[in-house]
Design an enzyme around this catalytic site. Sequence first.
Site, mmCIF file in Angstrom:
data_model
loop_
_atom_site.group_PDB
_atom_site.id
_atom_site.type_symbol
_atom_site.label_atom_id
_atom_site.label_comp_id
_atom_site.label_asym_id
_atom_site.label_seq_id
_atom_site.Cartn_x
_atom_site.Cartn_y
_atom_site.Cartn_z
ATOM 1 N N LYS A 1 3.051 0.242 -1.287
ATOM 2 C CA LYS A 1 2.005 0.131 -2.529
ATOM 3 C C LYS A 1 3.266 1.013 -3.765
ATOM 4 C CE LYS A 1 -1.905 2.548 -4.574
ATOM 5 N NZ LYS A 1 -2.973 3.643 -4.046
ATOM 6 N N SER B 1 -6.981 2.595 -5.921
ATOM 7 C CA SER B 1 -5.711 1.820 -6.429
ATOM 8 C C SER B 1 -4.656 0.636 -5.904
ATOM 9 C CB SER B 1 -5.654 2.647 -6.618
ATOM 10 O OG SER B 1 -5.503 3.793 -5.926
ATOM 11 N N SER C 1 -8.930 4.549 -2.132
ATOM 12 C CA SER C 1 -7.427 3.559 -2.054
ATOM 13 C C SER C 1 -6.856 2.820 -1.195
ATOM 14 C CB SER C 1 -6.893 4.187 -3.468
ATOM 15 O OG SER C 1 -7.663 4.761 -4.359
#
Length: 498
Positions: A79, A154, A178
């Site tokens: 990420k 997210s 997330s």
Amino acid sequence: MSELHLLSTQQLITGLQDKQFSSLELTDHYIKRINALDSKINSFITHTSETARAQAKAADEMRVQGDKRPLLGVPMAHKDIFCTQGVLTTCGSKMLHNFISPYDATIVTNIDKAGMISLGKLNMDEFAMGSDNESSYYGAVHNPWNIAHVPGGSSGGSAAAVAAGFVPVATGSDTGGSIRQPASFCGLTGIKPTYGRVSRFGMIAYASSLDQAGSMGRSAMDCAFLLQPMIGHDPRDATSIKYDMPDYVQDLNDAAASAGDKPFAGLRIGVAKEYFSKGLDTEVEQAARAALKKYEELGATIVEVTITDPEITLATYYMLAPAEASSNLSRFDGVRFGYRCENPKDLIDLYTRSRSEGFGPEVQRRILSGTYALSAGYFDAYYTKAQKVRRIIIKDFEDAFANCDVIASPTAPTAAYKLGEDLDPATMYLGDVYTIGVNLAGLPALSQPVGLTSAGLPIGLQLIGQYWQESKLLSTAHLFQQHTDHHLQHSTIAKETV
């Protein structure tokens, strides 16, 4: 070779060790898929293909020389919230669109030491603020099960990349759900460990008392393989805690080896009526209850527990998280690094324009609400009161765990919705209603796939554990996955060959 991307992490490890394919062949297979198909998904922000190929060649040579590291030569991706030395690290924001990190996050270093190969940096909601991955400066991410739908957020890029068959596993971060919510939306397993289990050094902060890194994969075993090198005490992170270092993969194998016809005999699963209340989609509720019935058939005992009303938890979270964000993001001022506006009139203009032009609408919204909560005259009324409620939330979880071993709930109140459908921020915030309490309490939790809607979209079940009980959560999900095939279903994009 055309279906290497459908193999589990364990199968990839076995294939590499048995010389069924090389790390370079495996890496090239994933790179080929990314190049051919990611234009439909937009899961990557930065590709590191050439570096990855060089690392794969080196991994193959090390294996010939006798290197026995199990994850040697297995691809993955990070990420884009984790600093990666010499690589663009954007956090999904215009504010950092030119930021090349001068150092590695601790988990990046640890995963490198395990011999894994990073294929790049994955798209995300800007500064991890969002639940649909539509707030990224680099464009929305599409759900591989149906590209008209969101992947969740997210960590939407991480979830989409794994679900599309671009990487077998990926890192994520979880501040209020997330990892778990996008895992649910994309038919994956994703785990948020106990707060302090994984170092936050080099992870760009959103809300420091809530942020925690974790792993995402198709199965609990996939998550265990990636989580293993991520954990451990780090003196560079003041919130990192020294604690026993489990062997997650061995724990899962031991649990499977000792399981009989009733693998969950003696396991008490707590179910709170507060998690099955208004706003829960009918198909999601049916899938969650069917999964609980399966657990019961396999020997588990379902017990009723009580937790804090999720709406109170939601209000508490959206008081505390923006307050911490307003403080953490004050460092992005256009002076030291990050976006800098052109031709500022003076210092105040530099600050004002750099931040208003560099941050997107959702980030600005949370900074403003957080600054308001911390301002004189409102601090005690909002922030201090929210911290007191946080203690009540923790106590309610403690009381619930006196009567059960794990707590189960739907991961999200709905399956993935369409891109652009949930533009109202308040509605989007409600998507976190079942996950944020875990972050406020610092507990570990995971999401596992338990079915599909009539429209073919994945549904997840959340399992919440006691502090430091990641092995129990992963083992519980792993044993469930030994008796079901939800985790073996593949997305539309994953089924495409190139």
